[in-house]
Design an enzyme around this catalytic site. Structure first.
Site, PDB file in Angstrom:
ATOM      1  N   CYS A  84      24.732  24.317 156.078  1.00  0.00           N
ATOM      2  CA  CYS A  84      25.161  25.021 157.298  1.00  0.00           C
ATOM      3  C   CYS A  84      24.112  26.047 157.714  1.00  0.00           C
ATOM      4  O   CYS A  84      23.877  26.259 158.907  1.00  0.00           O
ATOM      5  CB  CYS A  84      26.497  25.711 157.076  1.00  0.00           C
ATOM      6  SG  CYS A  84      27.847  24.594 156.646  1.00  0.00           S
ATOM      7  N   ASP A 139      -0.830  59.265 152.637  1.00  0.00           N
ATOM      8  CA  ASP A 139      -0.611  58.149 151.712  1.00  0.00           C
ATOM      9  C   ASP A 139      -0.206  56.875 152.449  1.00  0.00           C
ATOM     10  O   ASP A 139      -0.224  55.790 151.860  1.00  0.00           O
ATOM     11  CB  ASP A 139       0.492  58.500 150.695  1.00  0.00           C
ATOM     12  CG  ASP A 139       0.105  59.663 149.803  1.00  0.00           C
ATOM     13  OD1 ASP A 139      -1.094  59.762 149.475  1.00  0.00           O
ATOM     14  OD2 ASP A 139       0.984  60.466 149.453  1.00  0.00           O
ATOM     15  N   ASP A 178      -0.272  58.898 143.685  1.00  0.00           N
ATOM     16  CA  ASP A 178      -0.912  60.051 144.304  1.00  0.00           C
ATOM     17  C   ASP A 178      -0.603  61.256 143.417  1.00  0.00           C
ATOM     18  O   ASP A 178       0.454  61.298 142.774  1.00  0.00           O
ATOM     19  CB  ASP A 178      -0.352  60.254 145.714  1.00  0.00           C
ATOM     20  CG  ASP A 178      -0.896  61.508 146.366  1.00  0.00           C
ATOM     21  OD1 ASP A 178      -2.134  61.642 146.424  1.00  0.00           O
ATOM     22  OD2 ASP A 178      -0.092  62.349 146.790  1.00  0.00           O
ATOM     23  N   CYS A 188      28.214  25.945 153.290  1.00  0.00           N
ATOM     24  CA  CYS A 188      27.218  25.636 152.262  1.00  0.00           C
ATOM     25  C   CYS A 188      25.814  25.883 152.812  1.00  0.00           C
ATOM     26  O   CYS A 188      25.649  26.267 153.978  1.00  0.00           O
ATOM     27  CB  CYS A 188      27.353  24.197 151.770  1.00  0.00           C
ATOM     28  SG  CYS A 188      26.875  22.976 153.007  1.00  0.00           S
ATOM     29  N   ASP A 247       3.810  60.338 148.741  1.00  0.00           N
ATOM     30  CA  ASP A 247       4.850  61.028 149.515  1.00  0.00           C
ATOM     31  C   ASP A 247       4.344  61.645 150.809  1.00  0.00           C
ATOM     32  O   ASP A 247       5.127  62.214 151.566  1.00  0.00           O
ATOM     33  CB  ASP A 247       5.497  62.127 148.662  1.00  0.00           C
ATOM     34  CG  ASP A 247       4.589  63.342 148.505  1.00  0.00           C
ATOM     35  OD1 ASP A 247       3.349  63.157 148.504  1.00  0.00           O
ATOM     36  OD2 ASP A 247       5.107  64.461 148.399  1.00  0.00           O
TER      37      ASP A 247
END
Length: 748
Positions: free
Chosen positions: A17, A638, A432, A14, A634
């Site tokens: 724990c 960036d 971008d 549970c 990409d």
């Protein structure tokens, strides 16, 4: 040296724990951070490798009453262990159920006037009745023995858990019933109506059933990652000269030449040396259409070779392949915690002791109020049994597991629970331009002749530009090759910086460049040239760059070149607008060109003429205006902006630097995956909130009902058996709700 290690934790039952393991590991000198995930049963530990050994951390877990294994242990063995656990739980449930059913029948028989053997009539033979119930409850206690060993051990380790609640509740029922049996043997026959053996038996049986269902459902939450793990083939065909032989995938080395036949999966990442085929990469990108591959193209492990043989050179093997990195990324995300889980973690840490105190206080209060010991015992057991820390512990991690796994199946890689939570708050998306909204590769869009032929202008321009490395010139050359236009012999190539180029073709001086170049050559003007300039100006307003062609001082026309917009860009922007998100574009291009692109795709805000080093500052400015910003890019330039944004989203076809700086990676490179990622985030966070509402609400309502609040107002007293059923179903309900995320569909 700081090191991060993932360990598999066995024995947790549970959320309490989880706190126990975290507390034990954090006490180890040299450990900086530990995060334990109940749903994945894993612990991510950040520690100083020079100050502490991983064996010390494992020992701390062992001392806390659990077991730690290396995460890189055989995945098949771990899977078999989980399958064995499910089988054992089912066997224990059957054993318990086969004893609990006759026990319940026996206990209810007298009240419901059910047929019973005469020697088991509690009114005539109470001692026999009690002894048979003891015989029937023993197998049940044996089947649920783990609740008692783990639960009572947790007291001495200072980490009370759900097992302790079950152990205390059922032990109280059994001990009271044994006391009653002794009194019956001594002649106090009235206590035959105060036997609680069937309550303990049915509670243990129902909780074993709940644990079995929980284990089965938890297995389904990790199906996405299991599916990814099972994609890689086990063997590969190695080519050595004229010989071919099959080898184990683990024996493939970088540089090996491999043969992949039609219908086979590609074993490693590589580069095609020979052959032509279509390859299905949907397992990596979510893209349904196969991609054509030929010599020089890259291929990836686990993608499916459809219809032709390919010979390839291995470039990445083992854990370095794209698939392995995706699996690692998804596993790390599934093991991470979202900020929304903080309250549940805090509650889980004190949940069991608080519930125990509530049970004692409530039972004591009923005794003081004049109720019987049996009444108070019923309240005590019902409170202990109905309380469920498991639902609290499962509410967040299961939804994150399913959400990130579902995203991976659709080519959307979400790196952490924090990223998943932050993404749903986004109010502004910043794209971008180059390579994100546009393809990043200039193309010829228009050829406008002034009285001559378009093919003649293209032939002259392409022949002149064949020696140029300028992107616009390369676009013209590609267009000529695609149209089959012949190249002419050139000589005397001359670059004219800021203007264009000059060459000699067939004895004539040919110029290719901008309007300024035409004006410096004093090209003749007139109505025709004015119309040409007007057409060029109109196309420039659409973001296109006109390249004039002049021969011997005579302007022949121009070729317009542009970085074309991706087909998906307008659809992505429209989908984001539908979600109520503002869309901005950032670029170093001129404002006129940027605004032309923005008009094409429907962008709200244009940030033009922004230098690469200033992109992060532009994102920060939006944040200062109160916007929660996601940056989509990409390229290397960036990366700072991706890191500055609240959520960085990298196009998977871009650079490694951009992907490492981002929180979310889109493997397909399609902008329509941006709204998909944000929508998945919103759905997952909504699912987590539903789970937390159910988990908290269940306990907030269930515990008072078990304490007898309804009885105070003339209602019934909650039977502990129904409390056990409710507790078992609470965890399964949370898990089942999380599994609904597997039905997430990408909007077309």
């Amino acid at each position: 040296m700081v090191k991060v290690e993932t360990l598999k934790i066995q024995g947790m039952t549970c959320a309490a724990c989880v706190r126990a393991v975290e507390r034990a590991v954090s006490k180890v000198s040299g450990v900086a951070l530990v995060a334990v995930n109940f749903a994945t049963e894993k612990a991510q530990v950040t520690f100083e490798a020079d100050a502490v050994r991983i064996s010390d951390i494992k020992q701390a877990v062992e001392d806390a009453g659990y077991r730690a294994l290396n995460n890189d242990a055989d995945a098949d063995l771990h899977q078999k262990a989980k399958e064995q656990e499910v089988k054992v739980l089912w066997t224990k449930f059957l054993v318990s159920g086969l004893s609990a059913l006759p026990l319940l029948y026996l206990a209810m028989g007298g009240m419901l006037r059910l047929p019973l053997p005469s020697f088991l009539d509690p009114m005539q033979f109470p001692l026999w009745y009690a002894l048979v119930e003891i015989l029937l409850v023993v197998p049940v206690i044996a089947a649920g023995w783990r609740f008692y060993t783990v639960g009572y051990r947790a007291i001495f380790q200072g980490s009370p858990n759900m097992d302790l609640l079950v152990a205390l509740g059922t032990s109280a029922a059994v001990l009271w019933s044994l006391f009653a049996t002794v009194r019956i043997a001594l002649g106090d026959l009235r206590l035959v109506n105060e036997l609680y053996f069937e309550t303990a038996g049915v509670i243990v049986t129902l909780i074993l059933l709940g644990k079995y269902l929980e284990a089965v459902t938890k297995g389904k939450t990790s199906q996405s990652i299991k599916k990814l793990m099972g994609l890689t083939p086990k063997t590969a065909t190695l080519v050595e000269g004229d010989l071919e032989r099959e080898i184990d995938i683990a024996d493939v080395e970088v540089g090996d030449v491999l043969l992949v036949r039609p219908g086979e999966k590609i074993p490693v990442d590589g580069e095609v040396l020979s052959g032509i085929s279509a390859v299905d990469e949907s397992m990596l990108t979510g893209e349904s259409l196969p991609l054509d591959k030929q010599a020089g193209d890259k291929v990836f492990a686990a993608s499916l070779n459809k219809n032709g043989s390919l010979t390839l050179k291995a470039t990445k093997v083992g854990k370095d392949t794209a698939l392995s990195q995706i699996i690692q990324l998804v596993e790390e995300a599934q093991g991470s915690k979202a900020p929304i889980a903080a309250l549940a973690d805090q509650v889980s840490g004190v949940f069991v002791p608080v519930v125990f105190v509530i049970a004692l206080v409530a039972a004591g209060a009923w005794l003081v109020a004049g109720q019987s010991v049996v009444f108070a015992l019923t309240v005590f057991i019902a409170i202990l049994v109905i309380a469920c820390p498991c639902a609290l512990g499962l509410a967040t991690p299961t939804a994150i597991m399913v959400g990130t796994g579902t995203g991976a199946e659709h080519g959307v890689l979400i790196k952490s629970g924090t990223a998943l939570e932050t993404a749903h708050k986004v109010t502004t998306i910043v794209f971008d331009k180059t390579g994100t909204i546009t393809r990043g590769i200039p193309e010829v869009t228009d050829i406008v002749p002034l009285g001559g032929l378009a093919s003649e202008i293209l032939a002259l321009a392409a022949s002149a530009e064949r020696g140029s490395e300028h992107p616009l010139g390369e676009a013209i050359v590609r267009k000529a090759r695609a149209d089959g236009v012949p190249f002419l012999e050139t000589e005397g190539f001359e670059a004219l910086p800021g203007h264009g180029i000059a060459v000699r073709i067939g004895g004539s001086r040919v110029l290719v460049g901008n309007l300024r170049l035409m004006e410096t050559t004093r090209a003749p003007s007139g109505p025709g040239l004015d119309r040409l300039k007007a057409a060029a100006s109109e196309l420039a307003g659409e973001g296109k760059t006109p390249m004039y062609v002049c021969r011997d001082g005579q302007v022949l026309g121009f070729i317009a070149v542009a970085d074309t917009v991706k087909e998906s860009s307008a659809r992505a922007v429209a989908a984001l607008h539908k979600m109520g998100i503002k869309v901005a574009m950032i670029t170093g291009d001129s404002k006129k060109t940027a605004e032309a692109i923005a008009r094409q795709v429907g962008i709200d805000v244009v940030l033009a003429e922004v230098l690469p080093q200033d992109k992060a500052a532009a994102v920060k400015k939006l944040q200062e205006q109160g916007e929660v910003v996601a940056m989509v890019g990409d390229g290397i330039n960036d990366a700072p902006a991706l890191a500055q944004a609240d959520t960085g989203i990298a196009i998977g076809t871009g650079t490694d630097v951009a992907m490492e700086s981002a929180d979310i990676v889109l493997m397909r490179g399609e902008l329509t995956d941006v709204p998909t990622a944000l929508n998945l985030s919103r759905r997952t966070i909504r699912n987590i909130r539903q789970n937390l509402f159910w988990a908290f609400g269940y306990n907030v309502l269930g515990i008072p009902v078990a304490a007898g609040v309804l009885f105070l107002f003339g209602g019934p007293l909650l039977n502990p058996v129904f409390a056990a059923a409710a507790m078992s179903l609470s965890s399964v309900s949370v898990l089942s709700n999380a599994l609904r995320l597997r039905r997430f569909k990408v909007a077309s």
